[in-house]
Design an enzyme around this catalytic site. Sequence first.
Site, PDB file in Angstrom:
ATOM      1  CB  SER A 187      -3.838   5.093  -3.101  1.00 12.58           C
ATOM      2  OG  SER A 187      -3.708   4.351  -1.960  1.00 12.58           O
ATOM      3  CG  HIS A 193      -2.425   7.488   1.490  1.00 20.11           C
ATOM      4  ND1 HIS A 193      -3.791   7.408   1.565  1.00 20.11           N
ATOM      5  CD2 HIS A 193      -2.019   6.399   0.826  1.00 20.11           C
ATOM      6  CE1 HIS A 193      -4.193   6.306   0.971  1.00 20.11           C
ATOM      7  NE2 HIS A 193      -3.134   5.666   0.506  1.00 20.11           N
ATOM      8  CG  HIS A 214      -4.599   2.051   4.341  1.00 15.56           C
ATOM      9  ND1 HIS A 214      -4.021   3.278   4.124  1.00 15.56           N
ATOM     10  CD2 HIS A 214      -5.436   1.833   3.299  1.00 15.56           C
ATOM     11  CE1 HIS A 214      -4.500   3.788   2.999  1.00 15.56           C
ATOM     12  NE2 HIS A 214      -5.358   2.934   2.479  1.00 15.56           N
ATOM     13  CE1 TYR A 252      -0.783   0.343   3.940  1.00 10.61           C
ATOM     14  CE2 TYR A 252      -2.801  -0.535   2.990  1.00 10.61           C
ATOM     15  CZ  TYR A 252      -1.825   0.440   3.033  1.00 10.61           C
ATOM     16  OH  TYR A 252      -1.881   1.497   2.190  1.00 10.61           O
ATOM     17  CD  GLU A 253      -1.049   3.686   7.667  1.00  8.75           C
ATOM     18  OE1 GLU A 253      -0.325   4.570   8.113  1.00  8.75           O
ATOM     19  OE2 GLU A 253      -2.217   3.893   7.286  1.00  8.75           O
ATOM     20  CB  ALA A 308      -6.374   3.204  -5.607  1.00  3.60           C
ATOM     21  CG  MET A 353      -5.248  -3.398   0.570  1.00  5.35           C
ATOM     22  SD  MET A 353      -3.455  -3.263   0.625  1.00  5.35           S
ATOM     23  CE  MET A 353      -2.987  -4.255  -0.801  1.00  5.35           C
ATOM     24  CB  SER A 354      -9.116   1.716   2.208  1.00  7.39           C
ATOM     25  OG  SER A 354      -9.634   2.004   0.926  1.00  7.39           O
ATOM     26  CG  ASN A 357      -4.312  -2.585  -9.807  1.00  8.60           C
ATOM     27  OD1 ASN A 357      -4.562  -1.657  -9.019  1.00  8.60           O
ATOM     28  ND2 ASN A 357      -4.476  -3.857  -9.478  1.00  8.60           N
ATOM     29  CG  HIS A 364       2.014   1.840  -3.844  1.00  5.17           C
ATOM     30  ND1 HIS A 364       0.662   1.914  -3.559  1.00  5.17           N
ATOM     31  CD2 HIS A 364       2.560   2.980  -3.371  1.00  5.17           C
ATOM     32  CE1 HIS A 364       0.412   3.064  -2.929  1.00  5.17           C
ATOM     33  NE2 HIS A 364       1.550   3.725  -2.803  1.00  5.17           N
TER      34      HIS A 364
HETATM   35  N1  HPA Z   1      -5.465  -5.089  -4.609  1.00  2.00           N
HETATM   36  C1  HPA Z   1      -5.612  -4.522  -3.400  1.00  2.00           C
HETATM   37  N2  HPA Z   1      -5.622  -3.213  -3.211  1.00  2.00           N
HETATM   38  C2  HPA Z   1      -5.463  -2.416  -4.275  1.00  2.00           C
HETATM   39  C3  HPA Z   1      -5.301  -2.925  -5.568  1.00  2.00           C
HETATM   40  C4  HPA Z   1      -5.304  -4.343  -5.738  1.00  2.00           C
HETATM   41  O1  HPA Z   1      -5.172  -4.882  -6.853  1.00  2.00           O
HETATM   42  N3  HPA Z   1      -5.173  -1.860  -6.407  1.00  2.00           N
HETATM   43  C5  HPA Z   1      -5.259  -0.743  -5.649  1.00  2.00           C
HETATM   44  N4  HPA Z   1      -5.440  -1.080  -4.355  1.00  2.00           N
END
Ligand code: HPA
Length: 252
Positions: free
Chosen positions: A19, A50, A72, A74-75, A102, A194-195, A218, A230
């Site tokens: 990401s 992406h 991902h 989640y898609e 990320a 998430m990847s 973050n 995001h």
């Molecule tokens: N959680 C899950 N996925 C992420 C995060 C997070 O804090 N930051 C970037 N991808």
Amino acid sequence: MSLDRIQAARPETAIVLGSGLGRVAEALGVETEVPYTEVPGLTASTVPGHAGRLALTHVGGRAVLLAQGRRHMYEGLSAHEVTAGIRVMRSLGVKRVVLTNAAGAIHTGFGVGELMLITDHLNLLGASPLTGGPNFHDMSGVYSAAWRAGFLEKARALGITLHQGVYAATPGPQYETPAEIRMMRALGADAVGMSTVPEAIQARALGMEVAGISMLTNWAAGIQPQTLDHAEVVTVGQSASIHLAELLKAAL
Ligand code: HPA
């Protein structure tokens, strides 16, 4: 077509860019690119940030395949489906892959905008790309120790902060609750995303060497008072991409 050009260059190393890390490709210099939709077996990403294309670059005179954007779970895809890119890479002759992402920082000794070299992972996805076989693949050394040592040495030489830690993969698409982050920390996670984990498992099962680098975009939920966004994740990823590009250039 440019897939032929990529194939003709016979890249043995690939980098998957997560990401907002598309700037890494710009910094490395893209020579030829082909959208995933034109690569048999691949499909376009549905997530902003992406790109969804394969590209060719050269690092230290060697051809390197770049996968800009990934799919991902989640898609709505299976763990097998999100790892199609790894199987395509293998079929193109790729032997080693750097998986970037990320991630949210869980370890409070880390800082936002810094990098974490993945030493191991927690698969909290409840799924594996290997379901249906091959079974019982060894996962005791997913992230190449030799490659990790190389990245650490180059990061030191460049003065780039490179933490080491365990990456926990969660299915998303929502960010975590503070309670979930406390659970993950108790389980040994240093960062969350998430990847990456399905790709790492698939790559190892195909005999590829794997490295993983998280861009800590973050603080994970509940560590600081702020909420997660995001757009901010993508912005931090972009601004810190230059360090990642420098590190990749030096280490590959
Ligand atoms: N959680 C899950 N996925 C992420 C995060 C997070 O804090 N930051 C970037 N991808």
